[in-house]
Design a protein around this motif. Structure first.
Motif, PDB file in Angstrom:
ATOM      1  N   SER A  81       0.818  -1.222   0.000  1.00 66.57           N
ATOM      2  CA  SER A  81       0.000   0.000   0.000  1.00 66.57           C
ATOM      3  C   SER A  81       0.851   1.272   0.000  1.00 66.57           C
ATOM      4  O   SER A  81       0.454   2.274  -0.578  1.00 66.57           O
ATOM      5  CB  SER A  81      -0.929   0.027   1.208  1.00 66.57           C
ATOM      6  N   GLY A  82       1.996   1.240   0.668  1.00 61.57           N
ATOM      7  CA  GLY A  82       2.838   2.430   0.759  1.00 61.57           C
ATOM      8  C   GLY A  82       2.189   3.549   1.570  1.00 61.57           C
ATOM      9  O   GLY A  82       2.621   4.686   1.522  1.00 61.57           O
ATOM     10  N   ARG A  83       1.137   3.254   2.319  1.00 59.37           N
ATOM     11  CA  ARG A  83       0.430   4.271   3.103  1.00 59.37           C
ATOM     12  C   ARG A  83       1.229   4.648   4.345  1.00 59.37           C
ATOM     13  O   ARG A  83       1.843   3.781   4.975  1.00 59.37           O
ATOM     14  CB  ARG A  83      -0.944   3.749   3.528  1.00 59.37           C
ATOM     15  N   ASP A  84       1.152   5.937   4.727  1.00 56.61           N
ATOM     16  CA  ASP A  84       1.907   6.415   5.880  1.00 56.61           C
ATOM     17  C   ASP A  84       1.064   6.280   7.138  1.00 56.61           C
ATOM     18  O   ASP A  84       0.382   7.217   7.543  1.00 56.61           O
ATOM     19  CB  ASP A  84       2.310   7.877   5.653  1.00 56.61           C
ATOM     20  N   VAL A  85       1.085   5.087   7.726  1.00 62.89           N
ATOM     21  CA  VAL A  85       0.350   4.866   8.974  1.00 62.89           C
ATOM     22  C   VAL A  85       1.348   4.451  10.053  1.00 62.89           C
ATOM     23  O   VAL A  85       2.425   3.949   9.758  1.00 62.89           O
ATOM     24  CB  VAL A  85      -0.742   3.772   8.804  1.00 62.89           C
ATOM     25  N   TYR A  86       0.967   4.716  11.313  1.00 60.19           N
ATOM     26  CA  TYR A  86       1.796   4.304  12.447  1.00 60.19           C
ATOM     27  C   TYR A  86       1.562   2.810  12.651  1.00 60.19           C
ATOM     28  O   TYR A  86       0.432   2.338  12.542  1.00 60.19           O
ATOM     29  CB  TYR A  86       1.357   5.130  13.659  1.00 60.19           C
ATOM     30  N   GLU A  87       2.652   2.091  12.905  1.00 61.52           N
ATOM     31  CA  GLU A  87       2.549   0.621  12.977  1.00 61.52           C
ATOM     32  C   GLU A  87       3.101   0.154  14.315  1.00 61.52           C
ATOM     33  O   GLU A  87       4.204  -0.376  14.388  1.00 61.52           O
ATOM     34  CB  GLU A  87       3.396   0.091  11.809  1.00 61.52           C
ATOM     35  N   PRO A  88       2.341   0.377  15.416  1.00 60.83           N
ATOM     36  CA  PRO A  88       2.938   0.192  16.746  1.00 60.83           C
ATOM     37  C   PRO A  88       3.047  -1.238  17.263  1.00 60.83           C
ATOM     38  O   PRO A  88       3.844  -1.495  18.163  1.00 60.83           O
ATOM     39  CB  PRO A  88       2.016   0.998  17.657  1.00 60.83           C
ATOM     40  N   VAL A  89       2.231  -2.174  16.731  1.00 60.41           N
ATOM     41  CA  VAL A  89       2.270  -3.527  17.308  1.00 60.41           C
ATOM     42  C   VAL A  89       2.333  -4.607  16.227  1.00 60.41           C
ATOM     43  O   VAL A  89       1.520  -4.630  15.304  1.00 60.41           O
ATOM     44  CB  VAL A  89       1.033  -3.821  18.206  1.00 60.41           C
ATOM     45  N   ASP A  90       3.320  -5.491  16.373  1.00 60.24           N
ATOM     46  CA  ASP A  90       3.360  -6.719  15.580  1.00 60.24           C
ATOM     47  C   ASP A  90       2.604  -7.758  16.393  1.00 60.24           C
ATOM     48  O   ASP A  90       3.069  -8.173  17.458  1.00 60.24           O
ATOM     49  CB  ASP A  90       4.825  -7.131  15.368  1.00 60.24           C
ATOM     50  N   LEU A  91       1.438  -8.142  15.928  1.00 65.29           N
ATOM     51  CA  LEU A  91       0.591  -9.063  16.707  1.00 65.29           C
ATOM     52  C   LEU A  91       1.124 -10.493  16.678  1.00 65.29           C
ATOM     53  O   LEU A  91       0.650 -11.351  17.427  1.00 65.29           O
ATOM     54  CB  LEU A  91      -0.853  -9.007  16.199  1.00 65.29           C
ATOM     55  N   GLY A  92       2.073 -10.737  15.814  1.00 67.15           N
ATOM     56  CA  GLY A  92       2.759 -12.042  15.808  1.00 67.15           C
ATOM     57  C   GLY A  92       1.941 -13.178  15.213  1.00 67.15           C
ATOM     58  O   GLY A  92       2.359 -14.332  15.252  1.00 67.15           O
ATOM     59  N   THR A  93       0.778 -12.840  14.639  1.00 68.26           N
ATOM     60  CA  THR A  93      -0.051 -13.886  14.013  1.00 68.26           C
ATOM     61  C   THR A  93       0.051 -13.738  12.489  1.00 68.26           C
ATOM     62  O   THR A  93       0.700 -12.820  11.998  1.00 68.26           O
ATOM     63  CB  THR A  93      -1.522 -13.737  14.453  1.00 68.26           C
ATOM     64  N   GLY A  94      -0.601 -14.634  11.776  1.00 68.54           N
ATOM     65  CA  GLY A  94      -0.635 -14.549  10.307  1.00 68.54           C
ATOM     66  C   GLY A  94       0.750 -14.535   9.688  1.00 68.54           C
ATOM     67  O   GLY A  94       0.997 -13.821   8.708  1.00 68.54           O
ATOM     68  N   ILE A  95       1.658 -15.329  10.270  1.00 69.77           N
ATOM     69  CA  ILE A  95       3.035 -15.299   9.772  1.00 69.77           C
ATOM     70  C   ILE A  95       3.125 -15.931   8.384  1.00 69.77           C
ATOM     71  O   ILE A  95       2.643 -17.043   8.159  1.00 69.77           O
ATOM     72  CB  ILE A  95       3.981 -15.992  10.773  1.00 69.77           C
ATOM     73  N   CYS A  96       3.681 -15.194   7.460  1.00 67.56           N
ATOM     74  CA  CYS A  96       3.867 -15.707   6.090  1.00 67.56           C
ATOM     75  C   CYS A  96       5.018 -14.940   5.451  1.00 67.56           C
ATOM     76  O   CYS A  96       5.640 -14.100   6.105  1.00 67.56           O
ATOM     77  CB  CYS A  96       2.586 -15.549   5.286  1.00 67.56           C
ATOM     78  N   ARG A  97       5.334 -15.246   4.219  1.00 71.74           N
ATOM     79  CA  ARG A  97       6.405 -14.548   3.523  1.00 71.74           C
ATOM     80  C   ARG A  97       5.973 -14.222   2.101  1.00 71.74           C
ATOM     81  O   ARG A  97       5.103 -14.894   1.555  1.00 71.74           O
ATOM     82  CB  ARG A  97       7.686 -15.390   3.531  1.00 71.74           C
ATOM     83  N   ILE A  98       6.568 -13.178   1.547  1.00 70.92           N
ATOM     84  CA  ILE A  98       6.336 -12.887   0.128  1.00 70.92           C
ATOM     85  C   ILE A  98       7.558 -13.436  -0.597  1.00 70.92           C
ATOM     86  O   ILE A  98       8.690 -13.069  -0.276  1.00 70.92           O
ATOM     87  CB  ILE A  98       6.201 -11.385  -0.157  1.00 70.92           C
ATOM     88  N   SER A  99       7.316 -14.328  -1.539  1.00 66.17           N
ATOM     89  CA  SER A  99       8.452 -15.011  -2.174  1.00 66.17           C
ATOM     90  C   SER A  99       8.403 -14.932  -3.692  1.00 66.17           C
ATOM     91  O   SER A  99       7.345 -14.738  -4.294  1.00 66.17           O
ATOM     92  CB  SER A  99       8.469 -16.478  -1.751  1.00 66.17           C
TER      93      SER A  99
END
Ligand code: PRP
Length: 209
Positions: A81-99
């Protein structure tokens, strides 16, 4: 009219990440009603927490433009998205990778890549000085590598089951992703009394404190 109806408005993605997002918000103390009907677009009582039900890619848009104060979305979606939002918490779920993914029979130079992540892909390959033709697709992206529509695809790998079933190979992990809480920068100041404790609680729950 929804605008201003809620004390806090949160954008959530419909689909496979919805239940997990609701569950973590409930654990953090927010009242989120159960979704009974998939066609419903909003949940919540006037004056309480309002939920906007969106497509994944629209969550950062609603948060950046301030219609939602916060949202829950995958890092993969944020990278695109490239959107300028604050990203304060990594919830640690939905773990995946872009490959980067190829068919084992496709051994020549990569000239055309198909993906749901055209901005991310174009940015990354530009940095590497690779001139590529990027084809944007909206689903079942692996099929582009299987059918030869593209020499490679850039797509999400979670369990690897889809790749295996399609007989494809993961050539390179380009980015790691997990679910994030995102917050509108202005809302963080204006609604800090609600948002700061929510951020703290979610950090505790995700084991980040
Ligand atoms: C994503 C992705 C892969 C699959 C990977 O698709 O595009 O197809 O999940 O998951 P796996 O490694 O666990 O098999 P999604 O189901 O989100 O739908 P889409 O193909 O319509 O985009």
């Amino acid at each position: 009219m929804i605008r201003g109806a809620y004390s806090l408005t949160i954008a959530l993605p419909k689909g496979r990440n919805f239940e997990e997002a609701v569950s973590v918000l409930r654990k953090a103390g927010l009242e989120v009603p159960t979704l009974q009907d998939e066609r419903v677009m909003t949940l919540g009582q006037q004056g309480g927490t309002g939920i906007l039900l969106l497509r994944n890619a629209d969550v950062p848009v609603y948060v950046d433009l301030g219609i939602a104060d916060a949202g829950v979305v995958g890092k993969d979606v944020l990278l695109e998205s490239g959107r300028d939002v604050y990203e304060p918490v990594d919830l640690g779920t939905g773990i995946c990778r872009i490959s980067l993914i190829r068919h084992p029979d496709s051994t020549g130079p990569i000239r055309r890549v198909a993906t749901k992540y055209p901005s991310f892909t174009s940015r990354l390959f530009k940095e590497r000085g690779w001139a590529l033709d990027i084809v944007e697709l909206s689903g079942n992206v692996e099929l582009a590598a299987v059918t030869g529509l593209a020499d490679a695809v850039v797509d999400v790998v979670q369990t690897g089951a889809t790749l295996k079933q399609a007989g494809l190979e993961e050539v390179e992990v380009l980015a790691h992703s997990s679910t994030r809480l995102i917050v509108n920068r202005q809302a963080l100041k204006l609604k800090s009394q609600i948002l700061r404790p929510l951020i703290t609680k979610l950090r505790e729950l995700s084991g980040k404190i």
